[in-house]
Write an enzyme that holds these catalytic residues in place. Structure first.
Site, PDB file in Angstrom:
ATOM      1  N   CYS A 191      -5.425  -6.039 -12.063  1.00 44.75           N
ATOM      2  CA  CYS A 191      -4.125  -4.988 -11.800  1.00 44.75           C
ATOM      3  C   CYS A 191      -3.073  -5.323 -12.211  1.00 44.75           C
ATOM      4  O   CYS A 191      -2.233  -4.448 -12.684  1.00 44.75           O
ATOM      5  CB  CYS A 191      -3.917  -5.225 -10.205  1.00 44.75           C
ATOM      6  SG  CYS A 191      -5.484  -4.610  -9.364  1.00 44.75           S
TER       7      CYS A 191
ATOM      8  N   GLU B 200      -1.751   0.883  -4.101  1.00 48.69           N
ATOM      9  CA  GLU B 200      -1.515   0.016  -5.218  1.00 48.69           C
ATOM     10  C   GLU B 200      -2.324   0.955  -6.478  1.00 48.69           C
ATOM     11  O   GLU B 200      -3.688   0.838  -6.263  1.00 48.69           O
ATOM     12  CB  GLU B 200      -1.674  -1.185  -5.165  1.00 48.69           C
ATOM     13  CG  GLU B 200      -1.554  -2.009  -6.605  1.00 48.69           C
ATOM     14  CD  GLU B 200      -2.165  -3.313  -6.696  1.00 48.69           C
ATOM     15  OE1 GLU B 200      -2.516  -3.560  -8.016  1.00 48.69           O
ATOM     16  OE2 GLU B 200      -2.399  -4.101  -5.815  1.00 48.69           O
TER      17      GLU B 200
END
Length: 460
Positions: free
Chosen positions: A264, A230
C-alpha cells in the site's frame, strides 16, 4: 451449488481454494446476528474484550507455520520473509495498550450544579473489507480496535487471500470471542453492496482500489453509514543532496520491490538531487540485479510472482508504454520471467509525468527515477499526483524534512525510512487515497461516536 469464489495461485495458476458465497438472505442473517450480539459484547468490561482479542492474536501466531506457506500459495510472497505475524501482533498490541486512555470519558467539568462529560460509544456493527496484499496486517488494523471498542465485526476478505478471514475467525473463536461478535463472510460484490445500502452496518472500513471505494460510498449514499477508505497510492521518495546515499538506496529500492511491489505504501517514484542521481541509479540497479525471482516456496527466492497475472500485465503495459515514449530500462529480463505472474523487477530512468508509470498506481516491482535540482522542483513533482498516502524524505536535516513535509499533500511523512506503518501514528491519506484514519488514538475515535452527558444535579 451456488456461486463460488476461487483463489488462483500465482505459483502455477491452479485453484488453491474455493468457497461458496452467501445468498442475500443468508448475508442479512449474518448481519442481524452480529447486531443482536453487539450489546452483550459492548457490556463486557473493556479489559475482558482486550484480553479476548489478544488471545485471538496469539492463536494466529500459533498457526504461523501453516499460514506462511499458505500465503505463498495464495498471493506469492516468498516464505523466507516469515509472514506477517510480527506486524500483526505489533499493531494489535499497541491498540490494546492505548485502549483505556483512548476510550476514556472526556471530562468537561463538574461542580455542585453540573456534571459534564463525553463518552466514546461503539458504532455497532463494523464491516471490514480487507485486501490481499498484506491480508493479516491490513485486517487487524480495524478488527482489533473495533472489537476492543465494543463493536461487533463482519469481515469480508479478498478472493485472492480467501482463507485469511476464515483463519482469523477460527483463532478468535477458539480464544473465546463469541462467534456472532466476529464473523467471516464470503460475499459477491452485489450482496456486499446490498448489505451496505440496506443499513446492515453502522460503519464500513474498506482497503482496496479507488473504484472499489467509490462503489462502497455509492452503496452507503443516503444511509448515513460512515465509510473509511484506504485506496490507491503512488508514493514518492525524495533524496536530497545531504542524504546518506547507501541508506537511501537500500531502503527506497526495498520499498519499491518488496512483496513484488504490492505494498500500500510502497515506493513507486523516486526523485534524486542531481548531485547524487548517477550514483543512486547505479547502486539501485546493482541491488535489483541481485534479486532471485522464483517460486515463493523456495527459501532462496527473494522476489516471488505477482498475485495475479492481470496485475503483472498492467505493470508490463506501463513499462512498455514508458519505454516506447523514451524511458530507459536498466534491468534485463530475468530468465524466470514467464510473461505471466513471474515478472522481472524494473528500474526506469528518463521518465516523465506524461507516462502512466509515473502517474497511475503500478502496484508492482517497477520504479521510475527522476533527477531534480531543488526542493521546490521535488515538491511540485511529488504533489503532481491524484494520490497521497506516504512520502519518504532523505536528508540529514530534520528541520528541512519538516519544511518539505509540510508542503507535500500526503497522509504520512517519513524521514530516512519508508514503507512502515507505526501503530502509534494515524494511518491516513488524502486525495484519491481515501479518507478517515486507522490505528493510534484517532483509529479509536473513528470506530466510535461521541455521546455527550449534561447532567444537572439540582433544579432549584
Amino acid at each position: 451449488m451456488g456461486q463460488m469464489l476461487r483463489c488462483i495461485s500465482p505459483i502455477d495458476g491452479s485453484v488453491f481454494a474455493e468457497r461458496e458465497v452467501l445468498s442475500r438472505d443468508a448475508a442479512f442473517e449474518v448481519a442481524a446476528r452480529s447486531r443482536a450480539a453487539q450489546r452483550n459484547w459492548m457490556a463486557r468490561p473493556l479489559q475482558e474484550r482486550v484480553d479476548l482479542v489478544m488471545a485471538g492474536v496469539a492463536a494466529i501466531g500459533a498457526m504461523n507455520d501453516e499460514i506462511v506457506p499458505e500465503l505463498a500459495h495464495m498471493m506469492g510472497r516468498p516464505v523466507r520473509y516469515g509472514g506477517e505475524f510480527g506486524g500483526f501482533n505489533e499493531r494489535a498490541s499497541h491498540m490494546a495498550e492505548i485502549a483505556e486512555a483512548s476510550l476514556a470519558d472526556i471530562a468537561v467539568g463538574e461542580d455542585e450544579t453540573f456534571k459534564r462529560y463525553i463518552k466514546r460509544i461503539p458504532h455497532g456493527v463494523v464491516f471490514v473489507v480487507a485486501p490481499w496484499n498484506y491480508p493479516y496486517m491490513t485486517a487487524i488494523n480495524t478488527v482489533a480496535p473495533a472489537l476492543i471498542a465494543g463493536n461487533t465485526v463482519v469481515l469480508k476478505h479478498a478472493t485472492q487471500t480467501l482463507l485469511v478471514g476464515e483463519r482469523m475467525a477460527q483463532a478468535f473463536h477458539a480464544a473465546g470471542v463469541p462467534e456472532d461478535a466476529f464473523q467471516n463472510v464470503f460475499l459477491p460484490h452485489d450482496v456486499a453492496n446490498d448489505l451496505i445500502a440496506g443499513n446492515a452496518f453502522d460503519f464500513v472500513n474498506f482497503t482496496g482500489s479507488v473504484g472499489g471505494g467509490q462503489a462502497m460510498e455509492r452503496a452507503a449514499a443516503g444511509t448515513f453509514t460512515g465509510v473509511g477508505t484506504e485506496l490507491g497510492g503512488k508514493d514518492p521518495g525524495y533524496v536530497m543532496e545531504n542524504a546518506d546515499l547507501d541508506a537511501a538506496v537500500d531502503t527506497l529500492i526495498d520499498g519499491a520491490m518488496f512483496n513484488s511491489g504490492q505494498c500500500c505504501c510502497g515506493i513507486e517514484r523516486i526523485y534524486v538531487h542531481e548531485n547524487l542521481y548517477d550514483d543512486f541509479v547505479t547502486r539501485a540497479g546493482a541491488i535489483v540485479k541481485g534479486y532471485k525471482l522464483g517460486n515463493p516456496l523456495d527459501s532462496n527466492t527473494t522476489i516471488g510472482p505477482m498475485a495475479n497475472v492481470r496485475f503483472a500485465d498492467e505493470v508490463r503495459a506501463q513499462i512498455s508504454e514508458a519505454i516506447a515514449a523514451g524511458a530507459v530500462a536498466h534491468i534485463e529480463t530475468f530468465p524466470e520471467d514467464d510473461g505471466g505472474a513471474y515478472l522481472t523487477p524494473q528500474i526506469l530512468t528518463n521518465v516523465t509525468h506524461d507516462m502512466r508509470v509515473m502517474r497511475d498506481e503500478s502496484f508492482g516491482p517497477v520504479v521510475g527515477i527522476m533527477k531534480v535540482a531543488s526542493d521546490e522542483e521535488a515538491i511540485a513533482l511529488m504533489n503532481d499526483s491524484e494520490f497521497g498516502l506516504t512520502a519518504s524524505l532523505w536528508t540529514s536535516d530534520v528541520d528541512r524534512a519538516a519544511y518539505v513535509g509540510d508542503a507535500i499533500e500526503t497522509g504520512t511523512v517519513f524521514m530516512n525510512r519508508a514503507d512502515y506503518l507505526d501503530p502509534g501514528l494515524c494511518w491516513t491519506g488524502c486525495k484519491n487515497t481515501g479518507r478517515g484514519g486507522g490505528l493510534s488514538a484517532i483509529g479509536y475515535h473513528n470506530l466510535t461516536r461521541p455521546k455527550s452527558y449534561h447532567l444537572k444535579k439540582v433544579t432549584s
